[in-house]
Each structure stands twice: as structure tokens, then as C-alpha cells.
Design a protein around this motif. Structure first.
Motif, mmCIF file in Angstrom:
data_model
loop_
_atom_site.group_PDB
_atom_site.id
_atom_site.type_symbol
_atom_site.label_atom_id
_atom_site.label_comp_id
_atom_site.label_asym_id
_atom_site.label_seq_id
_atom_site.Cartn_x
_atom_site.Cartn_y
_atom_site.Cartn_z
ATOM 1 N N THR A 66 17.625 33.325 -61.243
ATOM 2 C CA THR A 66 18.045 34.558 -61.904
ATOM 3 C C THR A 66 18.175 34.402 -63.412
ATOM 4 O OG1 THR A 66 20.330 33.973 -61.422
ATOM 5 C CG2 THR A 66 19.213 35.459 -59.889
ATOM 6 N N LYS A 67 18.443 33.163 -63.871
ATOM 7 C CA LYS A 67 18.521 32.961 -65.316
ATOM 8 C C LYS A 67 17.833 31.647 -65.667
ATOM 9 C CE LYS A 67 23.113 30.902 -65.085
ATOM 10 N NZ LYS A 67 24.491 30.976 -65.506
ATOM 11 N N PRO A 68 17.232 31.570 -66.800
ATOM 12 C CA PRO A 68 16.532 30.344 -67.172
ATOM 13 C C PRO A 68 17.517 29.209 -67.452
ATOM 14 C CG PRO A 68 16.511 31.911 -68.982
ATOM 15 C CD PRO A 68 17.129 32.609 -67.806
ATOM 16 N N LEU A 69 17.045 27.999 -67.299
ATOM 17 C CA LEU A 69 17.878 26.844 -67.619
ATOM 18 C C LEU A 69 18.193 26.845 -69.102
ATOM 19 C CD1 LEU A 69 16.068 23.978 -65.693
ATOM 20 C CD2 LEU A 69 18.276 24.953 -65.132
ATOM 21 N N ASP A 70 19.420 26.537 -69.429
ATOM 22 C CA ASP A 70 19.725 26.438 -70.847
ATOM 23 C C ASP A 70 19.142 25.117 -71.387
ATOM 24 O OD1 ASP A 70 21.656 24.330 -70.417
ATOM 25 O OD2 ASP A 70 23.103 25.860 -69.850
ATOM 26 N N GLN A 71 19.080 25.018 -72.674
ATOM 27 C CA GLN A 71 18.432 23.870 -73.320
ATOM 28 C C GLN A 71 19.060 22.542 -72.897
ATOM 29 O OE1 GLN A 71 15.808 24.488 -75.105
ATOM 30 N NE2 GLN A 71 15.349 22.459 -75.875
ATOM 31 N N GLU A 72 20.363 22.492 -72.820
ATOM 32 C CA GLU A 72 21.064 21.253 -72.464
ATOM 33 C C GLU A 72 20.717 20.812 -71.047
ATOM 34 O OE1 GLU A 72 25.648 19.880 -71.981
ATOM 35 O OE2 GLU A 72 25.184 21.149 -73.706
ATOM 36 N N ARG A 73 20.740 21.742 -70.121
ATOM 37 C CA ARG A 73 20.397 21.414 -68.728
ATOM 38 C C ARG A 73 18.932 21.012 -68.608
ATOM 39 N NH1 ARG A 73 21.791 25.880 -64.802
ATOM 40 N NH2 ARG A 73 20.960 24.375 -63.339
ATOM 41 N N LEU A 74 18.096 21.670 -69.356
ATOM 42 C CA LEU A 74 16.677 21.344 -69.322
ATOM 43 C C LEU A 74 16.445 19.921 -69.842
ATOM 44 C CD1 LEU A 74 13.797 22.258 -68.769
ATOM 45 C CD2 LEU A 74 13.750 23.251 -71.052
ATOM 46 N N LEU A 75 17.105 19.571 -70.923
ATOM 47 C CA LEU A 75 16.974 18.215 -71.470
ATOM 48 C C LEU A 75 17.492 17.175 -70.491
ATOM 49 C CD1 LEU A 75 17.920 18.729 -75.215
ATOM 50 C CD2 LEU A 75 15.686 18.120 -74.299
ATOM 51 N N LEU A 76 18.591 17.490 -69.817
ATOM 52 C CA LEU A 76 19.142 16.586 -68.821
ATOM 53 C C LEU A 76 18.146 16.400 -67.674
ATOM 54 C CD1 LEU A 76 21.494 14.887 -67.782
ATOM 55 C CD2 LEU A 76 22.454 16.972 -66.790
ATOM 56 N N THR A 77 17.552 17.488 -67.233
ATOM 57 C CA THR A 77 16.566 17.420 -66.165
ATOM 58 C C THR A 77 15.358 16.580 -66.586
ATOM 59 O OG1 THR A 77 17.259 19.600 -65.389
ATOM 60 C CG2 THR A 77 15.143 18.801 -64.611
ATOM 61 N N LEU A 78 14.904 16.759 -67.812
ATOM 62 C CA LEU A 78 13.784 15.965 -68.315
ATOM 63 C C LEU A 78 14.150 14.490 -68.424
ATOM 64 C CD1 LEU A 78 12.372 18.343 -71.068
ATOM 65 C CD2 LEU A 78 11.266 17.718 -68.913
ATOM 66 N N GLU A 79 15.379 14.222 -68.813
ATOM 67 C CA GLU A 79 15.853 12.841 -68.896
ATOM 68 C C GLU A 79 15.864 12.193 -67.515
ATOM 69 O OE1 GLU A 79 19.853 11.490 -70.519
ATOM 70 O OE2 GLU A 79 18.976 12.553 -72.234
ATOM 71 N N GLN A 80 16.342 12.936 -66.529
ATOM 72 C CA GLN A 80 16.369 12.418 -65.162
ATOM 73 C C GLN A 80 14.950 12.162 -64.652
ATOM 74 O OE1 GLN A 80 18.639 15.605 -63.405
ATOM 75 N NE2 GLN A 80 20.576 14.501 -63.600
ATOM 76 N N LEU A 81 14.048 13.053 -64.990
ATOM 77 C CA LEU A 81 12.660 12.880 -64.599
ATOM 78 C C LEU A 81 12.067 11.629 -65.247
ATOM 79 C CD1 LEU A 81 10.128 13.905 -63.160
ATOM 80 C CD2 LEU A 81 9.708 15.379 -65.131
ATOM 81 N N GLN A 82 12.361 11.434 -66.512
ATOM 82 C CA GLN A 82 11.877 10.246 -67.227
ATOM 83 C C GLN A 82 12.406 8.971 -66.570
ATOM 84 O OE1 GLN A 82 10.496 10.333 -70.728
ATOM 85 N NE2 GLN A 82 10.190 8.139 -70.709
ATOM 86 N N GLN A 83 13.686 8.958 -66.234
ATOM 87 C CA GLN A 83 14.278 7.791 -65.579
ATOM 88 C C GLN A 83 13.627 7.540 -64.222
ATOM 89 O OE1 GLN A 83 18.483 8.582 -65.445
ATOM 90 N NE2 GLN A 83 18.790 8.084 -67.602
ATOM 91 N N THR A 84 13.392 8.601 -63.478
ATOM 92 C CA THR A 84 12.755 8.460 -62.171
ATOM 93 C C THR A 84 11.344 7.913 -62.318
ATOM 94 O OG1 THR A 84 14.051 10.317 -61.313
ATOM 95 C CG2 THR A 84 12.086 9.699 -60.078
ATOM 96 N N LEU A 85 10.609 8.404 -63.304
ATOM 97 C CA LEU A 85 9.251 7.904 -63.545
ATOM 98 C C LEU A 85 9.268 6.443 -63.953
ATOM 99 C CD1 LEU A 85 7.632 10.939 -65.381
ATOM 100 C CD2 LEU A 85 7.075 10.093 -63.084
ATOM 101 N N GLU A 86 10.225 6.044 -64.765
ATOM 102 C CA GLU A 86 10.345 4.639 -65.167
ATOM 103 C C GLU A 86 10.646 3.760 -63.960
ATOM 104 O OE1 GLU A 86 13.200 4.404 -68.350
ATOM 105 O OE2 GLU A 86 11.941 5.584 -69.697
ATOM 106 N N GLN A 87 11.540 4.230 -63.093
ATOM 107 C CA GLN A 87 11.859 3.476 -61.880
ATOM 108 C C GLN A 87 10.639 3.346 -60.976
ATOM 109 O OE1 GLN A 87 15.157 5.723 -60.330
ATOM 110 N NE2 GLN A 87 16.646 4.729 -61.680
ATOM 111 N N LEU A 88 9.883 4.422 -60.846
ATOM 112 C CA LEU A 88 8.657 4.376 -60.037
ATOM 113 C C LEU A 88 7.649 3.402 -60.629
ATOM 114 C CD1 LEU A 88 8.075 8.122 -59.117
ATOM 115 C CD2 LEU A 88 8.503 6.243 -57.529
#
Length: 58
Positions: free
Chosen positions: A5-27
Motif C-alpha cells: 500500500t505504501k512504498p518502502l521509505d529510503q531507510e528501510r530500502l537501504l537496510l533491505t539492500l544491505e541485507q541482500l548484500q550480506q546474503t550475497l557475500e555469504q553465498l
């Protein structure tokens, strides 16, 4: 499906991207480990094959 219903705010989006980066590094690390293990297995199999070939040649 859940509707967003509402777009992710910038802070949450950055956190999500950070988590994705960490997951990719672990993989990446896990894949490197798997490659090393498979290289060792391959080398061991090559040695076994050579010994078997030498044994059957005698």
C-alpha cells in the motif's frame, strides 16, 4: 497476494539492500568453499584412477 500500500521509505530500502548484500557475500563465500572441496575431491579421484590404471597394467 499481499498488496503493497505504501512504498518502502529510503531507510528501510537501504537496510533491505544491505541485507541482500550480506546474503550475497555469504553465498559467495559458501560457493568458494564448495569449489575448493570439489577441487580436492577431483584431485583425489584422479589419484585413485591413476593408481587403478597402474595396478591393472601390471
Amino acid at each position: 497476494m499481499t498488496e503493497i500500500t505504501k512504498p518502502l521509505d529510503q531507510e528501510r530500502l537501504l537496510l533491505t539492500l544491505e541485507q541482500l548484500q550480506q546474503t550475497l557475500e555469504q553465498l559467495h563465500i559458501k560457493m568458494e568453499e564448495m569449489i575448493q572441496i570439489n577441487l580436492i575431491r577431483y584431485s583425489l579421484l584422479e589419484e585413485r584412477i591413476k593408481r587403478l590404471e597402474l595396478g591393472s597394467a601390471n
